[in-house]
Design a protein around this motif. Structure first.
Motif, short mmCIF file in Angstrom:
data_model
loop_
_atom_site.label_atom_id
_atom_site.label_comp_id
_atom_site.label_asym_id
_atom_site.label_seq_id
_atom_site.Cartn_x
_atom_site.Cartn_y
_atom_site.Cartn_z
N UNK A 12 8.02 -0.65 -4.31
CA UNK A 12 7.76 -2.02 -3.41
C UNK A 12 5.88 -1.90 -4.67
N UNK A 13 5.30 -0.83 -3.71
CA UNK A 13 4.04 -0.59 -4.63
C UNK A 13 3.62 -0.72 -5.85
N UNK A 14 4.30 -0.64 -6.40
CA UNK A 14 4.27 -0.45 -7.82
C UNK A 14 4.71 -1.92 -8.27
N UNK A 15 5.70 -2.53 -7.58
CA UNK A 15 5.80 -4.58 -7.88
C UNK A 15 4.91 -5.48 -7.17
N UNK A 16 3.89 -4.66 -6.34
CA UNK A 16 3.02 -5.64 -5.88
C UNK A 16 1.36 -5.20 -7.28
N UNK A 17 1.57 -4.07 -7.86
CA UNK A 17 1.74 -3.65 -8.94
C UNK A 17 -0.22 -3.11 -8.45
N UNK A 18 0.58 -2.32 -7.75
CA UNK A 18 -1.03 -1.00 -6.56
C UNK A 18 -0.59 -0.06 -7.77
N UNK A 19 -2.43 0.49 -7.46
CA UNK A 19 -2.19 1.65 -7.56
C UNK A 19 -1.63 2.82 -7.08
N UNK A 20 -0.72 4.20 -7.24
CA UNK A 20 -0.23 4.65 -6.17
C UNK A 20 -0.72 6.45 -6.41
N UNK A 21 -1.10 6.07 -5.57
CA UNK A 21 -1.02 8.37 -5.64
C UNK A 21 -0.11 8.56 -4.32
N UNK A 22 1.52 10.31 -4.89
CA UNK A 22 2.18 10.83 -4.46
C UNK A 22 1.97 12.31 -4.29
N UNK A 23 2.18 12.31 -3.52
CA UNK A 23 2.33 14.20 -3.67
C UNK A 23 3.20 14.61 -4.44
N UNK A 24 3.02 16.12 -4.68
CA UNK A 24 4.53 16.35 -5.81
C UNK A 24 4.99 17.27 -5.70
N UNK A 25 5.90 16.77 -4.67
CA UNK A 25 7.09 17.34 -3.68
C UNK A 25 8.32 16.55 -3.99
N UNK A 26 8.77 16.55 -4.44
CA UNK A 26 10.75 15.78 -4.80
C UNK A 26 10.32 14.90 -5.69
#
Length: 367
Positions: free
Chosen positions: A283-297
């Motif tokens: 959903x964040x990507x569809x809004x064209x946002x830069x994203x940061x995520x933990x490297x888990x899962x």
């Protein structure tokens, strides 16, 4: 021919999961009959399910515990009324119902870890292994399941990512101005956002610590906006106060259709501990946002090649990624391309019908 599609319930996010799997049969000759074990009849649910027929069995969660004999009997009666080719069942309980109520091949969809950590569960699925395909929402979930079902052929435990209707979601997004107005945000506020239940599995504590470490180097008008409710809300508010950032953090609570407001944000951060997938990242990507995520899962799989990752629970590493995001050029076109090629209905449909097990059951009668 019909496809039987059994879901435990239609509360979020499983209603959208039901839509996703019904969409696999667009332009195919099968008719999809979706059955919800729990929940009252609802015309809006029926519409969103995108199926040829929707049946509400109306049980409570308590009524489908244990052997689920009532549900098994009703599914058995339904199976006799149509020429079903196979069944898709979401999660463990609907899978058991499908296996015990019919002789159909069953595609069992798994959205979480440790579904077969229990010996009793493994005994049942091992007994019916010849007519089971396990589909997992990420490679991370798939690999864990393969450890629990170590004697299964690899082709019977596969990944089929969750997905979105990219065009429909983009059309549902409010403009940046409208979304900001809804949160009473100034136009020049730099908004770092997180959406999720306030629970230890989502690890917003690391988010607060990383934000606190970065704050002195962020714009003066920066705000951390956290959407969601949960048992840790007061603990997190107390932590923000302890870290001295309470005035720069807003807990917005549960927002219906939160994904429609994502254009209000400048950066999206997900700090979850072993997220099986992470729909909110799509959903964040569809809004064209830069994203940061933990490297888990599974979340790390979603943002691969698009967003940035940091080691789970490492607030200092998160601080570095937050600061770097302000200066990194964000390739919006590539982000949407990844959504279309990996996480769209069309991409899932191509992957699903190419699976050898699916080809087998869709072309010959099960024996």
């Amino acid at each position: 021919m019909y496809v039987l599609h059994i879901c435990h319930s239609y509360y979020p996010p499983f209603l959208d999961c039901a839509r996703q799997y019904a969409a696999l049969f667009t332009n195919h000759p099968y008719k999809v009959v979706t059955v919800y074990l729990t929940g009252k009849p609802d015309p809006e649910v029926e519409k969103i399910s995108a199926s040829d027929e929707v049946i509400f069995l109306g049980y409570s969660s308590k009524q489908v515990r244990g052997l689920k004999l009532g549900a098994i009997a009703r599914i058995r009666h339904l199976v006799k009324s149509r020429a079903f080719a196979f069944c898709i069942a979401h999660r463990a309980k609907p899978t058991y119902v499908a296996l015990l109520a019919s002789d159909l091949p069953v595609i069992s969809v798994h959205h979480n870890y440790d579904d077969y950590g229990r010996l009793t569960r493994r005994i049942l699925v091992n007994y019916y292994r010849k007519r089971l395909l396990m589909l997992c929402v990420s490679d991370s979930v798939r690999d864990e399941m393969r450890q629990h079902l170590e004697h299964w052929p690899a082709e019977q435990i596969q990944t089929l990512y969750n997905r979105i209707d990219v065009d429909a979601l983009k059309q549902s997004l409010l403009s940046r101005q409208q979304a900001r107005r809804a949160f009473a945000l100034e136009d020049d506020t730099y908004v770092i956002a997180n959406v999720g239940r306030l629970h230890r599995d989502k690890d917003q504590a690391t988010l607060l610590r990383g934000f606190a470490e970065a704050l002195s180097q962020l714009p003066a008008n920066t705000l951390l906006l956290i959407l969601g409710k949960g048992p840790l809300e007061q603990n997190l508010k107390d932590l923000a106060d302890k870290l001295g950032v309470a005035g720069k953090v807003r807990f917005a609570g549960q927002i219906p259709d939160a994904r429609c407001y994502f254009r209000a944000f400048d950066l999206f951060v997900l700090t979850s501990d072993h997220e099986p997938f992470g729909m909110v990242l799509l959903e964040a990507m569809a809004a064209e946002l830069p994203v940061i995520c933990s490297n888990s899962g599974g979340g790390a799989e979603v943002v691969a090649g698009v967003g940035q990752t940091f080691p789970l629970g490492d607030a200092t590493a998160l601080r570095g990624e937050i600061l770097a995001a302000m200066h990194r050029k964000h390739d919006r076109a590539h982000e949407i391309q990844v959504l279309q090629t990996r996480f769209s209905d069309a991409a899932a449909r191509e992957r699903f019908w190419a699976l050898p097990w699916v080809k087998k059951i869709s072309n010959v009668h099960w024996k």
